[in-house]
Design a protein around this motif. Structure first.
Motif, PDB file in Angstrom:
ATOM      1  N   ALA A 187       0.838  -1.211   0.000  1.00 57.54           N
ATOM      2  CA  ALA A 187       0.000   0.000   0.000  1.00 57.54           C
ATOM      3  C   ALA A 187       0.864   1.249   0.000  1.00 57.54           C
ATOM      4  N   ARG A 188       1.915   1.233   0.810  1.00 56.39           N
ATOM      5  CA  ARG A 188       2.812   2.387   0.872  1.00 56.39           C
ATOM      6  C   ARG A 188       3.472   2.638  -0.480  1.00 56.39           C
ATOM      7  N   ALA A 189       3.938   1.573  -1.119  1.00 54.35           N
ATOM      8  CA  ALA A 189       4.610   1.722  -2.411  1.00 54.35           C
ATOM      9  C   ALA A 189       3.643   2.224  -3.479  1.00 54.35           C
ATOM     10  N   ALA A 190       2.432   1.675  -3.517  1.00 54.94           N
ATOM     11  CA  ALA A 190       1.451   2.097  -4.520  1.00 54.94           C
ATOM     12  C   ALA A 190       1.062   3.549  -4.319  1.00 54.94           C
ATOM     13  N   ALA A 191       0.866   3.950  -3.075  1.00 54.25           N
ATOM     14  CA  ALA A 191       0.474   5.331  -2.790  1.00 54.25           C
ATOM     15  C   ALA A 191       1.589   6.306  -3.160  1.00 54.25           C
ATOM     16  N   ARG A 192       2.822   5.937  -2.872  1.00 58.50           N
ATOM     17  CA  ARG A 192       3.944   6.816  -3.200  1.00 58.50           C
ATOM     18  C   ARG A 192       4.103   6.957  -4.713  1.00 58.50           C
ATOM     19  N   ARG A 193       3.952   5.849  -5.452  1.00 59.59           N
ATOM     20  CA  ARG A 193       4.069   5.927  -6.914  1.00 59.59           C
ATOM     21  C   ARG A 193       2.981   6.834  -7.493  1.00 59.59           C
ATOM     22  N   ALA A 194       1.767   6.684  -6.979  1.00 61.06           N
ATOM     23  CA  ALA A 194       0.659   7.499  -7.492  1.00 61.06           C
ATOM     24  C   ALA A 194       0.878   8.970  -7.189  1.00 61.06           C
ATOM     25  N   VAL A 195       1.330   9.274  -5.997  1.00 63.55           N
ATOM     26  CA  VAL A 195       1.560  10.669  -5.610  1.00 63.55           C
ATOM     27  C   VAL A 195       2.726  11.257  -6.414  1.00 63.55           C
ATOM     28  N   ALA A 196       3.749  10.458  -6.651  1.00 66.83           N
ATOM     29  CA  ALA A 196       4.915  10.945  -7.399  1.00 66.83           C
ATOM     30  C   ALA A 196       4.560  11.307  -8.838  1.00 66.83           C
ATOM     31  N   ALA A 197       3.485  10.719  -9.365  1.00 65.47           N
ATOM     32  CA  ALA A 197       3.078  10.994 -10.744  1.00 65.47           C
ATOM     33  C   ALA A 197       2.322  12.309 -10.888  1.00 65.47           C
ATOM     34  N   LEU A 198       1.961  12.946  -9.784  1.00 62.41           N
ATOM     35  CA  LEU A 198       1.217  14.206  -9.844  1.00 62.41           C
ATOM     36  C   LEU A 198       2.140  15.361 -10.216  1.00 62.41           C
ATOM     37  N   PRO A 199       1.590  16.437 -10.776  1.00 65.12           N
ATOM     38  CA  PRO A 199       2.411  17.621 -11.069  1.00 65.12           C
ATOM     39  C   PRO A 199       3.017  18.193  -9.792  1.00 65.12           C
ATOM     40  N   PRO A 200       4.182  18.819  -9.912  1.00 62.52           N
ATOM     41  CA  PRO A 200       4.861  19.342  -8.707  1.00 62.52           C
ATOM     42  C   PRO A 200       4.022  20.348  -7.921  1.00 62.52           C
ATOM     43  N   HIS A 201       3.139  21.079  -8.605  1.00 66.95           N
ATOM     44  CA  HIS A 201       2.368  22.104  -7.905  1.00 66.95           C
ATOM     45  C   HIS A 201       1.158  21.533  -7.157  1.00 66.95           C
ATOM     46  N   SER A 202       0.962  20.231  -7.193  1.00 65.26           N
ATOM     47  CA  SER A 202      -0.198  19.626  -6.527  1.00 65.26           C
ATOM     48  C   SER A 202      -0.179  19.927  -5.032  1.00 65.26           C
ATOM     49  N   GLY A 203      -1.347  20.129  -4.475  1.00 62.51           N
ATOM     50  CA  GLY A 203      -1.460  20.390  -3.047  1.00 62.51           C
ATOM     51  C   GLY A 203      -1.476  19.102  -2.244  1.00 62.51           C
ATOM     52  N   SER A 204      -1.362  19.239  -0.924  1.00 63.89           N
ATOM     53  CA  SER A 204      -1.314  18.051  -0.070  1.00 63.89           C
ATOM     54  C   SER A 204      -2.619  17.269  -0.100  1.00 63.89           C
ATOM     55  N   THR A 205      -3.753  17.970  -0.190  1.00 62.45           N
ATOM     56  CA  THR A 205      -5.028  17.260  -0.243  1.00 62.45           C
ATOM     57  C   THR A 205      -5.164  16.512  -1.567  1.00 62.45           C
ATOM     58  N   ASP A 206      -4.632  17.073  -2.665  1.00 62.28           N
ATOM     59  CA  ASP A 206      -4.587  16.337  -3.930  1.00 62.28           C
ATOM     60  C   ASP A 206      -3.830  15.025  -3.733  1.00 62.28           C
ATOM     61  N   ARG A 207      -2.697  15.110  -3.078  1.00 52.47           N
ATOM     62  CA  ARG A 207      -1.868  13.922  -2.862  1.00 52.47           C
ATOM     63  C   ARG A 207      -2.579  12.901  -1.987  1.00 52.47           C
ATOM     64  N   LEU A 208      -3.243  13.386  -0.948  1.00 55.37           N
ATOM     65  CA  LEU A 208      -3.942  12.461  -0.048  1.00 55.37           C
ATOM     66  C   LEU A 208      -5.092  11.758  -0.772  1.00 55.37           C
ATOM     67  N   ARG A 209      -5.821  12.479  -1.613  1.00 52.84           N
ATOM     68  CA  ARG A 209      -6.924  11.853  -2.344  1.00 52.84           C
ATOM     69  C   ARG A 209      -6.413  10.753  -3.267  1.00 52.84           C
ATOM     70  N   VAL A 210      -5.311  11.038  -3.961  1.00 52.75           N
ATOM     71  CA  VAL A 210      -4.731  10.039  -4.849  1.00 52.75           C
ATOM     72  C   VAL A 210      -4.193   8.858  -4.048  1.00 52.75           C
ATOM     73  N   ALA A 211      -3.581   9.136  -2.911  1.00 54.07           N
ATOM     74  CA  ALA A 211      -3.032   8.070  -2.073  1.00 54.07           C
ATOM     75  C   ALA A 211      -4.125   7.136  -1.573  1.00 54.07           C
ATOM     76  N   VAL A 212      -5.293   7.685  -1.237  1.00 54.39           N
ATOM     77  CA  VAL A 212      -6.403   6.837  -0.775  1.00 54.39           C
ATOM     78  C   VAL A 212      -6.830   5.870  -1.871  1.00 54.39           C
ATOM     79  N   VAL A 213      -6.959   6.376  -3.092  1.00 57.04           N
ATOM     80  CA  VAL A 213      -7.379   5.512  -4.202  1.00 57.04           C
ATOM     81  C   VAL A 213      -6.338   4.433  -4.453  1.00 57.04           C
ATOM     82  N   ALA A 214      -5.059   4.821  -4.445  1.00 50.59           N
ATOM     83  CA  ALA A 214      -3.995   3.845  -4.676  1.00 50.59           C
ATOM     84  C   ALA A 214      -3.980   2.771  -3.589  1.00 50.59           C
ATOM     85  N   ALA A 215      -4.124   3.200  -2.341  1.00 49.31           N
ATOM     86  CA  ALA A 215      -4.138   2.235  -1.237  1.00 49.31           C
ATOM     87  C   ALA A 215      -5.324   1.283  -1.356  1.00 49.31           C
ATOM     88  N   ALA A 216      -6.457   1.804  -1.792  1.00 56.74           N
ATOM     89  CA  ALA A 216      -7.646   0.949  -1.938  1.00 56.74           C
ATOM     90  C   ALA A 216      -7.408  -0.173  -2.937  1.00 56.74           C
TER      91      ALA A 216
END
Length: 446
Positions: free
Chosen positions: A138-167
């Protein structure tokens, strides 16, 4: 603890695997009747009861109570304002204080770590020293998904993507049994923290005794480059504990609606995060951060407050619709921030804001202002308070999901009050006008 009828409180009690027991008071609230009527149901054979531990009062099978509520057509309570009100045994707010399962929430936050409070909120059992850990996949999938976001993404953007990846890594996410939901929650929260990119030096995986660091220590380097000190970590951990839940706030209501539709816990958290990002909810601390930073830069709160009022903006970090005095969460954090020497300038600026803005109106500091003091004094970004809010509130959303899964599904389905044109109306045409359509004939009056 005992409820008003003398029955032992057992909101999280069990009578065999998966069988939740309700107290007499809880049963009466669920059925919308007096406690005496509950026992009348028992005497008529419509409910069965067991003696509570210790022989004080009775407990009732939640499924039996739910079935009886459906048969009797019991509807949810309405608040005095006419708004719908849903029974909950999680958080009570009254007399400028708030309580988790009847225990003062500020006392819990001062004396227990975030994970311990989350466990208490979920199960009604305190587990000292408990630590949540993120599964490697789950940690690896969430990190990969978050790393694919644009650099200007906000923390809530990252958390939303991380939830989907973890699921996607959890094949048991559709299992809504209590133990499955709890297992997923204990891994999801640290996964969210692990998915955020580190700004400072990350905490070690485990201390010398092999115990993983607490969630606050893991979150700290995701928020600031400054090394963690114990006093600042105590503020962050307390903030996490204080923010776990706050009754049916907007994001929590969204989470319960999702749970009412039997969405899995990851989807419930996604629903909460979607609402949290609004400027009137989780993002409010960022506005207070910017105001405090400006007050420090300009040497005082007066010109900053004046600018806000002159442009028709409310002063961030002040007032709360549920408290007539100071937000108890703010007061608790301010007292802890006094022990952090680096926080003194921002803390003084916050007090200056309160003094200046409340010269002619009775407003008090809320938790957003306290989070701003923490973020400004620790060299964090303006959105850090929102990050803390989101991570903390995830546990509260899970608590409400667990409670909602015990209710009848889709109960949060209000009816709309239609205000549009009355039918029948002619079919619209491509140019935006309305016509009768090819299958209608129109006659003119003679």
């Amino acid at each position: 603890m005992t409820d008003q009828s003398g029955a032992a409180s057992s909101a999280a009690g069990q009578d065999g695997p998966g069988l939740r027991r309700l107290t007499t008071r809880e049963t009466a609230e669920r059925l919308g009747v007096k406690p005496e009527t509950v026992y009348a149901y028992v005497s008529r054979g419509q409910l069965s009861s067991n003696r509570a531990p210790g022989g004080r009062g009775s407990t009732f099978d939640a499924r039996e109570v739910e079935a009886l509520a459906r048969r009797t057509g019991r509807r949810e309570h309405a608040a005095p304002s006419g708004e719908p009100a849903f029974p909950t045994g999680i958080t009570l707010i009254e007399r400028d204080a708030y309580y988790f399962r009847g225990v003062d929430a500020t006392e819990l936050a001062r004396n227990h770590a975030y994970e311990e409070i989350a466990e208490w909120l979920w199960t009604g059992t305190l587990r000292p020293g408990i630590r949540f850990t993120a599964p490697a996949d789950a940690r690896a999938a969430a990190r990969r998904a978050v790393a694919a976001l644009p650099p200007h993404s906000g923390s809530t953007d990252r958390l939303r993507v991380a939830v989907v990846a973890a699921a996607t890594t959890d094949p048991l996410r559709f299992d809504l049994s209590r133990e499955a939901v709890l297992g997923g929650a204990r891994s999801l929260i640290p996964t969210l923290v692990a998915a955020l990119p580190a700004i400072g030096e990350e905490a070690p995986a485990a201390a010398e005794d092999g115990v993983p660091p607490g969630l606050a220590r893991e979150l700290w380097p995701k928020l600031t480059r400054r090394p963690a000190d114990e006093a600042s970590l105590a503020v962050l951990d307390t903030a996490l504990g204080l923010l776990i839940d706050h009754d049916l706030a907007a994001s929590t209501l969204a989470a319960r609606v999702a749970a009412s539709a039997r969405a899995h816990p990851y989807a419930v958290v996604s629903a909460g995060l979607g609402v949290l990002e609004g400027p009137l909810h989780g993002a409010a601390s960022g506005l207070a951060h910017r105001m405090l930073a400006e007050a420090l830069e300009r040497g005082g709160a007066a010109p900053v407050v004046a600018d806000h009022l002159r442009t028709g903006r409310r002063v961030p970090g002040l007032g709360h619709r549920l408290y007539t005095g100071e937000d108890p969460r703010a007061g608790t954090l301010f007292r802890l921030l006094e022990r952090v020497p680096e926080a003194a300038p921002a803390l003084n600026a916050a007090r200056d804001v309160v003094t200046t803005a409340t010269r002619h109106m009775p407003l008090h500091a809320n938790v957003d202002l306290a989070l701003a003091v923490l973020s400004v004094s620790s060299g964090m970004a303006a959105e850090a308070g929102e990050t803390v809010f989101a991570v903390a509130r995830t546990a509260g959303w899970i608590a409400h999901a667990l409670e909602e899964y015990g209710e009848h599904p889709l109960r949060m389905r209000p009816s709309g009050q239609y205000t549009g044109p009355r039918p029948p109306q002619p079919l619209p045409s491509a140019d935006g006008s309305q016509s009768a359509g090819p299958d209608r004939t129109e006659t003119s009056p003679q």
